[in-house]
Structures are given as C-alpha cells and as structure tokens.
Motif scaffolding. Structure first.
Motif, PDB file in Angstrom:
ATOM      1  N   GLN A  23      -0.394  -9.160 -13.957  1.00  0.00           N
ATOM      2  CA  GLN A  23      -0.398  -7.948 -14.776  1.00  0.00           C
ATOM      3  C   GLN A  23      -1.595  -7.061 -14.431  1.00  0.00           C
ATOM      4  O   GLN A  23      -1.470  -5.835 -14.337  1.00  0.00           O
ATOM      5  N   PHE A  24      -2.743  -7.699 -14.227  1.00  0.00           N
ATOM      6  CA  PHE A  24      -3.950  -6.941 -13.890  1.00  0.00           C
ATOM      7  C   PHE A  24      -3.805  -6.262 -12.527  1.00  0.00           C
ATOM      8  O   PHE A  24      -4.159  -5.089 -12.366  1.00  0.00           O
ATOM      9  N   ILE A  25      -3.283  -7.005 -11.547  1.00  0.00           N
ATOM     10  CA  ILE A  25      -3.101  -6.457 -10.199  1.00  0.00           C
ATOM     11  C   ILE A  25      -2.142  -5.272 -10.227  1.00  0.00           C
ATOM     12  O   ILE A  25      -2.379  -4.242  -9.588  1.00  0.00           O
ATOM     13  N   LYS A  26      -1.044  -5.417 -10.982  1.00  0.00           N
ATOM     14  CA  LYS A  26      -0.059  -4.330 -11.091  1.00  0.00           C
ATOM     15  C   LYS A  26      -0.666  -3.112 -11.780  1.00  0.00           C
ATOM     16  O   LYS A  26      -0.473  -1.966 -11.339  1.00  0.00           O
ATOM     17  N   GLU A  27      -1.399  -3.344 -12.854  1.00  0.00           N
ATOM     18  CA  GLU A  27      -2.035  -2.238 -13.572  1.00  0.00           C
ATOM     19  C   GLU A  27      -3.068  -1.543 -12.692  1.00  0.00           C
ATOM     20  O   GLU A  27      -3.155  -0.308 -12.669  1.00  0.00           O
ATOM     21  N   ARG A  28      -3.836  -2.333 -11.957  1.00  0.00           N
ATOM     22  CA  ARG A  28      -4.855  -1.770 -11.065  1.00  0.00           C
ATOM     23  C   ARG A  28      -4.205  -0.931  -9.963  1.00  0.00           C
ATOM     24  O   ARG A  28      -4.710   0.135  -9.597  1.00  0.00           O
ATOM     25  N   HIS A  29      -3.093  -1.418  -9.451  1.00  0.00           N
ATOM     26  CA  HIS A  29      -2.385  -0.677  -8.406  1.00  0.00           C
ATOM     27  C   HIS A  29      -1.847   0.646  -8.944  1.00  0.00           C
ATOM     28  O   HIS A  29      -2.008   1.696  -8.308  1.00  0.00           O
ATOM     29  N   ILE A  72       1.574  -7.220  -4.807  1.00  0.00           N
ATOM     30  CA  ILE A  72       2.671  -6.928  -5.738  1.00  0.00           C
ATOM     31  C   ILE A  72       4.030  -6.918  -5.039  1.00  0.00           C
ATOM     32  O   ILE A  72       5.042  -6.566  -5.641  1.00  0.00           O
ATOM     33  N   GLY A  73       4.043  -7.311  -3.767  1.00  0.00           N
ATOM     34  CA  GLY A  73       5.316  -7.473  -3.064  1.00  0.00           C
ATOM     35  C   GLY A  73       5.860  -6.233  -2.393  1.00  0.00           C
ATOM     36  O   GLY A  73       7.051  -6.178  -2.074  1.00  0.00           O
ATOM     37  N   LEU A  74       5.018  -5.231  -2.164  1.00  0.00           N
ATOM     38  CA  LEU A  74       5.459  -4.028  -1.465  1.00  0.00           C
ATOM     39  C   LEU A  74       5.070  -4.113   0.010  1.00  0.00           C
ATOM     40  O   LEU A  74       4.051  -4.700   0.354  1.00  0.00           O
ATOM     41  N   LYS A  75       5.889  -3.510   0.854  1.00  0.00           N
ATOM     42  CA  LYS A  75       5.573  -3.492   2.277  1.00  0.00           C
ATOM     43  C   LYS A  75       4.390  -2.559   2.537  1.00  0.00           C
ATOM     44  O   LYS A  75       4.267  -1.506   1.915  1.00  0.00           O
ATOM     45  N   THR A  76       3.562  -2.952   3.472  1.00  0.00           N
ATOM     46  CA  THR A  76       2.424  -2.112   3.843  1.00  0.00           C
ATOM     47  C   THR A  76       2.852  -1.091   4.899  1.00  0.00           C
ATOM     48  O   THR A  76       3.943  -1.176   5.458  1.00  0.00           O
ATOM     49  N   ARG A  77       1.978  -0.143   5.159  1.00  0.00           N
ATOM     50  CA  ARG A  77       2.266   0.848   6.196  1.00  0.00           C
ATOM     51  C   ARG A  77       2.332   0.177   7.564  1.00  0.00           C
ATOM     52  O   ARG A  77       1.546  -0.720   7.858  1.00  0.00           O
ATOM     53  N   SER A  78       3.257   0.627   8.368  1.00  0.00           N
ATOM     54  CA  SER A  78       3.392   0.058   9.710  1.00  0.00           C
ATOM     55  C   SER A  78       2.326   0.633  10.631  1.00  0.00           C
ATOM     56  O   SER A  78       1.734   1.687  10.350  1.00  0.00           O
ATOM     57  N   PHE A  79       2.107  -0.059  11.744  1.00  0.00           N
ATOM     58  CA  PHE A  79       1.120   0.436  12.705  1.00  0.00           C
ATOM     59  C   PHE A  79       1.525   1.790  13.290  1.00  0.00           C
ATOM     60  O   PHE A  79       0.675   2.697  13.385  1.00  0.00           O
ATOM     61  N   PRO A  80       2.793   1.998  13.690  1.00  0.00           N
ATOM     62  CA  PRO A  80       3.169   3.329  14.208  1.00  0.00           C
ATOM     63  C   PRO A  80       2.908   4.451  13.205  1.00  0.00           C
ATOM     64  O   PRO A  80       2.455   5.538  13.583  1.00  0.00           O
ATOM     65  N   TYR A  81       3.187   4.193  11.928  1.00  0.00           N
ATOM     66  CA  TYR A  81       2.949   5.206  10.895  1.00  0.00           C
ATOM     67  C   TYR A  81       1.465   5.555  10.818  1.00  0.00           C
ATOM     68  O   TYR A  81       1.088   6.731  10.781  1.00  0.00           O
ATOM     69  N   ARG A  82       0.635   4.534  10.804  1.00  0.00           N
ATOM     70  CA  ARG A  82      -0.806   4.765  10.714  1.00  0.00           C
ATOM     71  C   ARG A  82      -1.333   5.442  11.974  1.00  0.00           C
ATOM     72  O   ARG A  82      -2.233   6.287  11.910  1.00  0.00           O
TER      73      ARG A  82
END
Length: 208
Positions: free
Chosen positions: A41-47, A123-133
């Motif tokens: 809950q804390f991690i989600k709220e912080r995000h 929180i289970g979301l995909k991170t940015r890909s290297f090509p995007y960055r």
C-alpha cells in the motif's frame, strides 16, 4: 500483539508440540502477510502521489536544461508529500530550492529516473525500454549510456543462456523419466509437457 495472544490463549499449544508449532507458523505467516500488505500500500501510494507526478513533469526535460517553472512544481509535490519521500529526495529538493542550478537539477533527474523504474517494478508495471530511453536521450551522460547499454546486453544474454540451460536440463531429465516410465505415465507426462510448451510460448509472446 495477536501473535503473543495466540500463544497465551491456546491451551492446545501448551499440550501438543505439533499444535504449538502450527500456532507459531500461522501467526508468523499472518504477520508476514499483514506487513507485506502494508508495504504494498505504501509503495503504491508513493508511486501515485510522489514518484509518478514528479516523473511526469520532468520526463520532457529529463537531463536537459533546468526549467525553473517545472522545478517549482516538482518541489511543491515533494513538499506536499514529504512523508512519502526518502532522505535523498528531501536532500535533493532542498539543494534545488536554495540553488536551482543545472548540477542539482541533473542529480534530481537521475534520482527520479531511477526511482520511477524501481517503483514500476515493485507495483508490477513495465519499465521503459532501452530504445525508448535512447531515442528520448534519457541518460545523464555518454558514460551512463554505455554503462546502461552494457548492463542491458549482459542481462539479456544472461536471461537467454539461463533459459536455454534450464530447457536443456528439463528436456534431458524429461527424456530419462519418460524412458523409465510406464506407458500410462508416459501419456500423462506428454500431456503436461504440451501444457508447459503452451504456457512457455505464451510467456515468450508477452515478454519478448
């Protein structure tokens, strides 16, 4: 408190060692689950309240020239959610507030750049890909780009070789077990093997 209450109130626990162990295990599991739930809950709220709003503001100008108007909005978010910020972020916000130069701004960008990806993973979301960055120049310096690229390639190679090794091991083990099994068991093994191949292919489609 519930943990000790269970130990004291359980008369069976004092008479039967197995029940005593069961009470301890169940209490520890409940504490672990409760703690994990609070942490999530804390991690989600912080995000939601801190990391993403800051990243959303900074991403268009990440690792570029400091924009004082955007920086002011970022500092307001940090101040409003100071209870969710760690010591490093508070320190960076202080430095940017008293001296909003490009060095402090770059340090803030580096923190948020890393914190956003870590938060997404938690929180289970995909991170940015290297090509995007890479296309959006989301790296602090050429050195950091090379470092990130090297780690990215090595991790991908490690994952590929690990999967290949695991598959070869499972295939070899499966062949040995299959040859030594009875005909009815061989059919069962083939059935589960087909299910495994199907699930594995679906996993590759989603993640590759």
């Amino acid at each position: 408190m519930d943990f000790f209450k269970k130990l004291i109130d359980s008369t069976q626990a004092s008479l039967d060692p197995l029940n005593f162990v069961a009470v301890i295990i169940s209490a520890l599991i409940s504490v672990y689950i409760s703690k994990g739930s609070i942490t999530s809950q804390f991690i989600k709220e912080r995000h939601d309240k801190l990391i993403f709003p800051i990243f959303n503001l900074l991403e268009p100008i990440l690792y570029t020239k400091c924009d004082t108007a955007i920086l002011h909005k970022v500092l307001k978010i940090i101040e409003a959610n100071k209870n969710l910020a760690d010591g490093r972020l508070i320190e960076l916000s202080y430095c940017c507030a008293i001296n909003p130069n490009n060095i402090n701004f770059m340090d803030l960008c580096a923190y948020i750049d890393s914190a956003y990806d870590k938060s997404c993973k938690k929180i289970g979301l995909k991170t940015r890909s290297f090509p995007y960055r890479f296309v959006r120049h989301q790296y602090k310096s050429p050195f950091h780009l090379i470092k990130f690229l090297t780690i990215y390639i090595l991790l991908r190679l490690l994952i590929v070789f690990s999967i290949l090794f695991a598959l070869l091991f499972l295939v070899a083990l499966g062949i040995v077990l299959f040859e030594s099994a009875k005909p009815i068991n061989q059919l069962t093994m083939l059935f589960f093997f087909c299910i495994f191949i199907f699930l594995f292919s679906r996993y590759l489609q989603k993640n590759c």
